[in-house]
Design an enzyme around this catalytic site. Structure first.
Site, mmCIF file in Angstrom:
data_model
loop_
_atom_site.group_PDB
_atom_site.id
_atom_site.type_symbol
_atom_site.label_atom_id
_atom_site.label_comp_id
_atom_site.label_asym_id
_atom_site.label_seq_id
_atom_site.Cartn_x
_atom_site.Cartn_y
_atom_site.Cartn_z
ATOM 1 N N ASP A 109 0.860 -1.180 0.000
ATOM 2 C CA ASP A 109 0.000 0.000 0.000
ATOM 3 C C ASP A 109 0.902 1.239 0.000
ATOM 4 O OD1 ASP A 109 -2.974 0.981 0.629
ATOM 5 O OD2 ASP A 109 -1.572 2.239 1.754
ATOM 6 N N ASN B 103 -2.404 12.924 -3.071
ATOM 7 C CA ASN B 103 -3.422 13.435 -3.997
ATOM 8 C C ASN B 103 -3.889 14.829 -3.599
ATOM 9 O OD1 ASN B 103 -3.717 11.528 -6.041
ATOM 10 N ND2 ASN B 103 -5.123 10.256 -4.848
ATOM 11 N N ASP C 75 -1.589 9.842 -10.021
ATOM 12 C CA ASP C 75 -1.594 8.829 -11.083
ATOM 13 C C ASP C 75 -0.170 8.495 -11.519
ATOM 14 O OD1 ASP C 75 -4.324 8.842 -10.954
ATOM 15 O OD2 ASP C 75 -4.618 10.051 -12.772
ATOM 16 N N GLU D 89 -4.615 2.443 -4.290
ATOM 17 C CA GLU D 89 -3.156 2.533 -4.169
ATOM 18 C C GLU D 89 -2.559 1.236 -3.647
ATOM 19 O OE1 GLU D 89 -4.858 4.313 -0.317
ATOM 20 O OE2 GLU D 89 -5.377 4.151 -2.438
#
Length: 418
Positions: A272, A280, A289, A316
């Site tokens: 993770d 973000n 991204d 993620e």
């Protein structure tokens, strides 16, 4: 030659030309003509081989006629027949591997040898026998143009050559009057023209059939390629380029069944990206991204071989399947990936001084079958997930192990269900 490299346009152009303007010529464009020659060579060679031996047998039967009509010249006739027979036998070996021009001219030479020998041996015996030898020219032409399927340009050349030989034979003989010569040559000319027309029509139909079959093969191959590409896209995550969740579930089931049947270990590593929501929020979703793409590339680079399997598990999160891999080795693989992402997992940062930068790190959990309490593949995945969140609770950017592995004695004594 690869048919996939060939496009439909030249096939369609050739088909339209043969159907609408056949008088413009039968030959295709060079690339298409090469494929046509390769596709038809073996079939024509087999046909010509069997036809050649049949012609040889029928030609040798003419020795009986020579014995009856050529008493004084029978030895000469026998020598001529023997030479032509040797040439027919030798030429039958040239059909499979020679170039097209050699193959076609070889067929023409067979007709010339047969016709020339008959015209020479029977030209001055009687008007009837001379006429019969002229008619034999039609038979020879029929065999090479229609039965041997001589290509049309060579058929024209053979017809012109044989017709010239007939005119020479009629001119050189002194036993035919002019009306007899005209009466003999007229039906032969008509027959030769019809044979040429038949050869042209047969080759045109053969080429049209080839184009139709080639179009079907090309469309089928392209359809298979498109289906393969669609299958790849349906099993691939569009952002990361890794396998998607559905593809992972299928692969996981196969590897689990294989591990159960062979009693070999199967390790799962769940990763993770740390603080990804914060990334973000501060760097923007485009940057997030890019982080996912960069981590995915590093995961692929860290796989040991084609048997290892990496997938995007969701958001993620990433998962790696390591078949026939012990828990200790799986921990080393996971640690290597974590360090690679720590060093190279961050794309270029935002230049805005007011936006804080965040380095990309991973937390991971490792679980291995056989293990304590693992009797189903979902339990193996859950153990890896528990280890992952233990790593995150312990401070992130680290790898944690699932529960202690079974002892060797326990591994041999217990066989989990699927």
């Amino acid at each position: 030659m690869n048919k996939l490299a060939l496009k439909l346009e030249p096939i369609e152009r050739a088909t339209a030309r043969l159907r609408n303007k056949p008088a413009s010529g039968l030959r295709f464009e060079p690339e298409l003509e090469a494929i046509f020659d390769v596709s038809t060579r073996y079939r024509h060679a087999r046909r010509r081989l069997w036809l050649g031996w049949t012609i040889l047998f029928m030609y040798d039967l003419l020795i009986l006629s020579d014995f009856r009509h050529l008493h004084s010249n029978f030895r000469f006739a026998l020598a001529v027949r023997l030479l032509v027979t040797l040439w027919l036998a030798f030429s039958s070996t040239l059909h499979f591997h020679a170039r097209r021009v050699v193959r076609e001219l070889n067929v023409v030479s067979i007709a010339i040898a047969i016709v020339c020998s008959n015209l020479i041996l029977y030209r001055n015996l009687s008007p009837v026998l001379s006429s019969v030898s002229q008619v034999n020219t039609l038979v020879a032409l029929l065999m090479i143009v229609v039965l041997a399927q001589l290509r049309f340009p060579y058929a024209v050349f053979a017809t012109a050559t044989l017709f010239a030989m007939q005119l020479w034979s009629i001119h050189a003989t002194h036993i035919m009057t002019v009306p007899q010569a005209i009466f003999t040559i007229r039906p032969i000319v008509v027959g030769e023209l019809f044979i040429l027309l038949a050869g042209f029509s047969m080759e045109r139909e053969e080429r049209l059939s080839f184009l139709s079959a080639l179009r079907v093969d090309l469309q089928r191959e392209k359809l298979v390629a498109l289906n393969r590409e669609l299958a790849l896209l349906s099993s691939q995550d569009s952002l990361s380029g890794l396998a998607n969740r559905a593809s992972f579930d299928s692969r996981f089931e196969d590897l689990w069944n294989q591990a159960v049947e062979t009693s070999k270990p199967l390790s799962v590593v769940l990763f993770d990206i740390d603080h990804f929501k914060n990334v973000n929020d501060t760097q923007g979703h485009l940057y997030g991204d890019e982080v996912i793409r960069r981590v995915s590339q590093l995961l692929v680079q860290s796989l040991r071989g084609k048997e290892d399997f990496a997938a995007r598990y969701g958001g993620e999160e990433f998962v790696i399947l390591l078949p026939d891999t012990s828990h200790a080795v799986a921990l080393k693989v996971a640690q290597r990936i974590r360090r690679m992402v720590e060093l190279a997992g961050s794309p270029a940062f935002n230049d805005d001084e007011h936006v804080p930068n965040a380095f990309t790190t991973l937390s991971g959990g490792v679980a291995t079958y056989p293990g304590v309490g693992i009797e189903h593949r979902d339990e193996l995945l859950r153990e890896a997930d528990v280890a992952l969140y233990a790593a995150k609770d312990a401070g992130r950017n680290r790898i944690h192990s699932a529960a202690l592995q079974w002892s060797e004695a326990s591994r041999r004594s217990v066989r989990p269900r699927r």
